[in-house]
Design an enzyme around this catalytic site. Structure first.
Site, short mmCIF file in Angstrom:
data_model
loop_
_atom_site.label_atom_id
_atom_site.label_comp_id
_atom_site.label_asym_id
_atom_site.label_seq_id
_atom_site.Cartn_x
_atom_site.Cartn_y
_atom_site.Cartn_z
N GLY A 1 30.78 -98.03 79.21
CA GLY A 1 31.90 -97.24 78.74
C GLY A 1 33.09 -98.00 78.19
CG HIS B 1 24.14 -97.00 68.29
ND1 HIS B 1 24.97 -96.63 67.26
CD2 HIS B 1 24.92 -97.77 69.11
CE1 HIS B 1 26.17 -97.14 67.43
NE2 HIS B 1 26.17 -97.83 68.54
#
Length: 374
Positions: A217, A282
């Protein structure tokens, strides 16, 4: 005045036949040509202190020469840079060699993270990796890159370390990267509580357990967005996870607690309501994505815990240019990729998970994949 939808529609409908003369086509092409010069001009003006001093004296319309005097710079240099960015409407020309500020200038000064977009991120990441990508691909037989430790990043830097290793150990690069991600999230992306119904997480959560675990995060911008929407979340129930280098100097803030964690290791937090990842997967090729996903089910509670993956999905027809740019970007620095819905579904199945729904909105570039134990 045309609406934003009308403007976007006009741009999307452009074809070679849209231009009646060669000079009209060249004018449109010039918008791509100017990007490098514009960024270089912005960075120069930031470093010279022009924007900060301009706002400090009230942000009133000013001559380039007067602004140059404020920072003890050469007038002709500042004038040339100001001409360049005014042509891109970042400042407004109100008279001969006289300019007015814009909200962009004000934000550049008021948001400490914003100037980093034009710093190390611009110099050592964004420009450099695209410069070498064609040569890397050519020398490797134009194969699709999938190896993070034998990628364009190593080709560009001449080192064996990976992108994230370099970001983690280079303080200036790390700060610029984190600031860039923060700015991208703040200014370019729809907040994830506007894409996914986070009320369902809060209402169904156990009061003594973890509510959202944000894996990878960064500086916690996504948990902050959740906390703004749900200020009554239990203290410490929003858990920010990332590697120690990224979490340097991070301390618990409000309802957000901080926990160093490598997501290539089994998940530490048991029975959370949601395990959230934003633009994390990704960054990796398929085998690594499966490995990360497989590390979560052992911590999940059947019928209660969810996995939320916030990513850009590539449409099989007419994909968004924003998503295709992101696809080439992660290729250039990580040998990774963006994915279609079918590709995501295959990865989740291989990790022992089942996709419940893919949440999308018209406004948002990114979607949220909601999954549970299979």
């Amino acid at each position: 005045m045309a609406s934003p939808d009308q403007l976007v529609g006009s741009l999307e409908s452009l074809t070679p036949e849209s231009f009646t003369t060669e000079s009209e086509r060249v004018r449109a092409w010039e918008q791509n040509w100017v990007n490098g010069a514009t960024n270089a001009s912005i960075k120069t003006l930031i470093d010279a202190g022009i924007f900060a001093k301009w706002i400090k004296i009230g942000g009133r319309p000013a001559k380039a020469g007067n602004l140059a005097e404020l920072v003890n710079a050469v007038e002709i240099l500042i004038k040339r840079m100001m001409r360049q960015i005014s042509g891109q409407h970042l400042i407004v020309e109100v008279g001969e060699d006289k300019y007015a500020t814009t909200p962009w200038v004000e934000k550049l000064v008021s948001d400490p993270a914003f100037p980093s977009m034009y710093g190390e991120f611009y110099k050592n990441l964004n420009v450099a990796m695209f410069r070498t990508l064609p040569y890397f691909l050519g020398e490797n037989g134009f194969k699709n890159p999938t190896d993070v430790v034998s990628s364009n990043w190593q080709y560009m830097t001449g080192k064996s370390s990976s992108f994230f290793e370099d970001v983690g150990t280079n303080a200036e690069l790390r700060n610029s990267f984190n600031d860039a991600i923060k700015c991208h999230s703040k200014y370019n992306l729809t907040p994830w509580p506007d894409v996914f119904p986070t009320d369902s997480l809060a209402q169904g959560a156990k009061p003594d357990g973890a509510l959202v675990v944000d894996m990878g995060g960064g500086k916690g911008h996504d948990l902050t967005k959740f906390n703004v929407r749900h200020p009554d979340a239990p203290q410490g129930s929003l858990i920010l996870q990332d590697v120690p280098d990224i979490l340097k100097d991070m301390k618990p803030v409000g309802h957000i607690s901080v926990q160093p964690h490598d997501f290539f290791q089994p998940q530490l937090v048991k029975g959370a309501r949601a395990y959230f990842m934003h633009n994390v997967l990704h960054d990796w090729a398929d085998p690594e994505v499966i490995q990360v996903l497989k590390n979560i089910p052992g911590a999940m509670e059947t019928g209660y815990s969810l996995i939320l993956v916030h990513e850009s999905l590539i449409s099989t027809l007419n994909p968004s240019p924003l998503v295709t740019v992101s696809d080439i970007t992660v290729m250039a620095c990580l040998s990774a990729k963006e994915r279609t819905e079918k590709e995501w579904d295959k990865l989740f199945q291989e990790a022992g998970l089942r996709i419940i729904k893919i949440w999308k909105t018209v406004e948002a570039v990114e979607s949220i994949i909601e999954a549970e134990l299979a």
